[in-house]
Design a protein around this motif. Structure first.
Motif, mmCIF file in Angstrom:
data_model
loop_
_atom_site.group_PDB
_atom_site.id
_atom_site.type_symbol
_atom_site.label_atom_id
_atom_site.label_comp_id
_atom_site.label_asym_id
_atom_site.label_seq_id
_atom_site.Cartn_x
_atom_site.Cartn_y
_atom_site.Cartn_z
ATOM 1 N N TYR A 5 55.093 36.152 26.080
ATOM 2 C CA TYR A 5 55.659 36.929 27.195
ATOM 3 C C TYR A 5 55.775 38.403 26.828
ATOM 4 O O TYR A 5 55.287 39.282 27.517
ATOM 5 C CB TYR A 5 57.029 36.338 27.524
ATOM 6 C CG TYR A 5 57.649 36.885 28.775
ATOM 7 C CD1 TYR A 5 57.056 36.666 30.006
ATOM 8 C CD2 TYR A 5 58.848 37.586 28.718
ATOM 9 C CE1 TYR A 5 57.637 37.146 31.161
ATOM 10 C CE2 TYR A 5 59.436 38.065 29.868
ATOM 11 C CZ TYR A 5 58.828 37.848 31.098
ATOM 12 O OH TYR A 5 59.401 38.322 32.235
ATOM 13 N N ASP A 33 59.347 34.811 23.584
ATOM 14 C CA ASP A 33 59.071 33.954 24.747
ATOM 15 C C ASP A 33 59.980 34.324 25.899
ATOM 16 O O ASP A 33 61.034 34.927 25.715
ATOM 17 C CB ASP A 33 59.292 32.482 24.372
ATOM 18 C CG ASP A 33 58.226 31.986 23.424
ATOM 19 O OD1 ASP A 33 57.086 32.489 23.527
ATOM 20 O OD2 ASP A 33 58.535 31.123 22.578
ATOM 21 N N LYS A 34 59.556 33.893 27.071
ATOM 22 C CA LYS A 34 60.349 34.143 28.261
ATOM 23 C C LYS A 34 61.688 33.414 28.149
ATOM 24 O O LYS A 34 61.737 32.256 27.743
ATOM 25 C CB LYS A 34 59.588 33.666 29.493
ATOM 26 C CG LYS A 34 60.234 34.112 30.773
ATOM 27 C CD LYS A 34 59.358 33.861 31.973
ATOM 28 C CE LYS A 34 60.063 34.444 33.184
ATOM 29 N NZ LYS A 34 59.298 34.356 34.392
ATOM 30 N N GLU A 69 53.889 40.573 29.458
ATOM 31 C CA GLU A 69 53.066 39.711 30.319
ATOM 32 C C GLU A 69 51.608 40.151 30.275
ATOM 33 O O GLU A 69 50.929 40.218 31.298
ATOM 34 C CB GLU A 69 53.570 39.750 31.763
ATOM 35 C CG GLU A 69 54.837 38.940 31.963
ATOM 36 C CD GLU A 69 55.166 38.765 33.436
ATOM 37 O OE1 GLU A 69 55.065 39.763 34.175
ATOM 38 O OE2 GLU A 69 55.502 37.642 33.834
#
Lengths: 265, 296
Positions: A5, A33-34, A69
């Motif tokens: 992410y 990470d998200k 992203e």
């Protein structure tokens, strides 16, 4: 290739002034990470604030790239909202207007006037500051200012929330209260968060992973520690939790045994 | 444990009540707004009144001999009584009541000063924002601002070929420098934090100007405006002496040419009081506008 992410890749930062150059950060790479809550901890002067500013886009890295992203970050923007160390509220605006300024700017085209008002109030509710909506920053306490700063950042619906030592200037009780609120907000909204701190307990309590920086100049990521504690976390219960104590001593050992700040006496 | 704590609390409560009782008589006097107002009046108005009376008496004594070149206050009042009681007198040409002279001067100041404020803030913003504009313009400003106001008058008379616009130009050129310089300093001193907020929010130039720059620099801008209004008033009296027409400056010059010393002294009182009121007016506006801009 699949990127995470938020990815920091080979970040170098060199400050040059009057012909002499100082390397602040060296080869910093990190994948986030998200929804992850990451703390960056290190002694003062290790460049952790610089690293945060690079992610925010407020500072340009000398070498290396930040991907969010999959797209390159090179300018500041509301998708990476910053909660500044000294709250940075505009003193001529009320609490409500400070948050509303951000809401109007980010959602000026997509939300109606009424929706923007509701969204502003909703974010003030998240930090329990609706009662002081018409007060000016000079009329509220330091902890309250920081809560409004958090509300302003959250109101931008950022992809990444960047906290730059958000509780550094607060007393211990206020700090604990705000940490609980941040944990609660994180549980509710599942934001991706990067927090700079120099408080070991704060890092262990809040984070999924703790990134430990070596001392500058040319600071690197020394170690990344997983904090495998269940959420929701309660500070009172964690005091005697073996996992908590193991993580805590891990960070302490890193900071005070292997990377003790020599000049700090 | 809680049972043993309770009585201690109860015992200390009456002791604590002694404090409000002790200050009660004082707070009664403090809370009466009329008495407070009188007390405030006495402590702030009385000292300057006494000083003024003392100076008037001193002046009366020093200038009491019949061949004194400056008239004593009693003679000033006697000789200018018509001007004092009828400031709204309307006569022929420059023979007007003092109110109309002051009003004519104030009109010129209002116009010249407003133009200076608008242009000064705009130029100051440019110089404060742009490194190149500052390098290019700042040395020129620093030289031009030292030119005395009246030195501009011949040039502006040549350019405008008329007294009134020339006087307004002199006001403009006198007041603009402190406004430019203070605005630029204020904008250069905007804290990095506010700039970072603006950058994260991606405010455009116009939003940055209205939402961050003007409020953040307002205290500095008003310092410039306040110096500017003082200089404007200084300049108009001097300029009007040369351009003639209705105006307090020409009134003084006219009185000098007809050796009416008492009229001059009365006019000086008017000039001083009006200048003081102008300064206070700008200070009051500044206080209202910048009351929320103090950083914290």
């Amino acid at each position: 290739m699949s990127k995470s992410y938020l990815a920091l890749e080979q970040i170098d930062m060199v400050f040059s002034r009057d012909g002499t150059s100082t390397q602040v950060l060296k080869q910093v790479s990190l994948n986030i990470d998200k929804g992850e809550f990451i703390s960056i901890i290190g002694h003062s002067g290790c460049g952790k604030s610089t690293l945060l500013n690079i992610v925010a886009g407020l500072t340009q890295a000398t070498r290396g790239v930040v991907f969010l992203e999959g797209s390159v970050v090179d300018l500041p923007g509301p998708d990476r909202a910053v909660v500044f160390q000294n709250h940075s509220l505009l003193p001529w605006l009320t609490v409500y207007e400070n948050v509303k300024l951000a809401v109007d700017k980010v959602f000026g085209r997509t939300k109606s006037r009424q929706e923007r008002h509701d969204w502003t109030i909703r974010n003030l509710e998240l930090v329990q500051m609706v009662h002081a909506r018409d007060k000016r920053p000079s009329e509220i306490s330091g902890g309250m200012k920081q809560r409004v700063g958090i509300a302003r950042a959250l109101a931008m619906e950022p992809k990444v929330l960047l906290l730059d030592e958000p509780f550094g200037a607060l007393d211990a009780l206020t700090r604990a209260h705000l940490q609980d609120q941040v944990m609660q907000i994180h549980a509710e909204l599942a934001n991706t968060v990067i927090m700079i701190t120099h408080d070991v307990d704060e890092a262990v309590l809040l984070s999924d992973r703790i990134v430990m920086m070596t001392n500058g100049p040319a600071a690197r990521i020394g170690e990344v520690l997983d904090v495998p504690l269940e959420r929701p976390r309660r500070r009172v219960e964690l005091v005697s939790d073996p996992t908590y104590l193991r993580c805590r001593s891990g960070v302490l050992k890193f900071l005070y045994e292997r990377h003790r700040l020599m000049e700090a006496a | 444990m809680s049972a043993s704590e309770a009585p201690i609390v109860k015992e200390t409560k009456p002791m604590a009540k002694v404090v409000p009782l002790a200050i009660a008589p004082r707070s009664a006097r403090d809370t009466n707004p009329f008495l407070k107002w009188i007390a405030n009046l006495g402590s702030h108005i009385l000292p300057p009144v006494i000083t003024l009376l003392f100076l008037l008496v001193l002046w009366e004594i020093i200038c009491s001999s019949p061949d004194a070149s400056v008239p004593p206050p009693s003679r000033v009042v006697a000789e200018t009584w018509e001007l004092i009681v009828d400031p709204f007198y309307v006569g022929q040409g420059v023979d007007q009541g003092l109110f109309w002279h002051v009003l004519a001067s104030l009109k010129r100041v209002a116009l010249g000063y407003s133009l200076a404020a608008a242009a000064g803030i705009a130029l100051g913003a440019l110089v404060g924002r742009s490194e190149w504009a500052m390098r290019g313009l700042d040395p020129i400003f620093q030289v031009l601002r030292t030119v005395p106001p009246l030195a501009w008058l011949p040039l502006s008379l040549a350019a405008f070929k008329d007294g009134n616009p020339s006087a307004i130009f002199v006001i403009f050129i006198t007041a603009i420098w402190p406004i430019i310089i203070n605005t630029a300093v204020g904008i250069r001193n905007i804290p990095q934090d506010y700039q970072n907020v603006a950058r994260v929010l991606r405010l455009n130039q116009f939003e940055y100007f209205t939402r961050i720059m003007l409020p953040a620099a307002a205290p500095y801008i008003f310092t410039g405006l306040r110096i500017g209004i003082g200089l404007s008033w200084l300049a108009i009296v001097a300029a009007e002496m040369l351009i003639g027409g209705v105006g307090i400056g020409f009134f003084i010059w006219d009185a000098w040419n007809s050796s009416r010393m008492s009229d001059i002294i009365l006019a000086l009182v008017y000039v001083g009081v009006v200048g003081f009121l102008l300064d206070r007016a700008i200070a009051a506006i500044a206080r209202i506008v910048t009351r929320n801009t103090a950083s914290n």
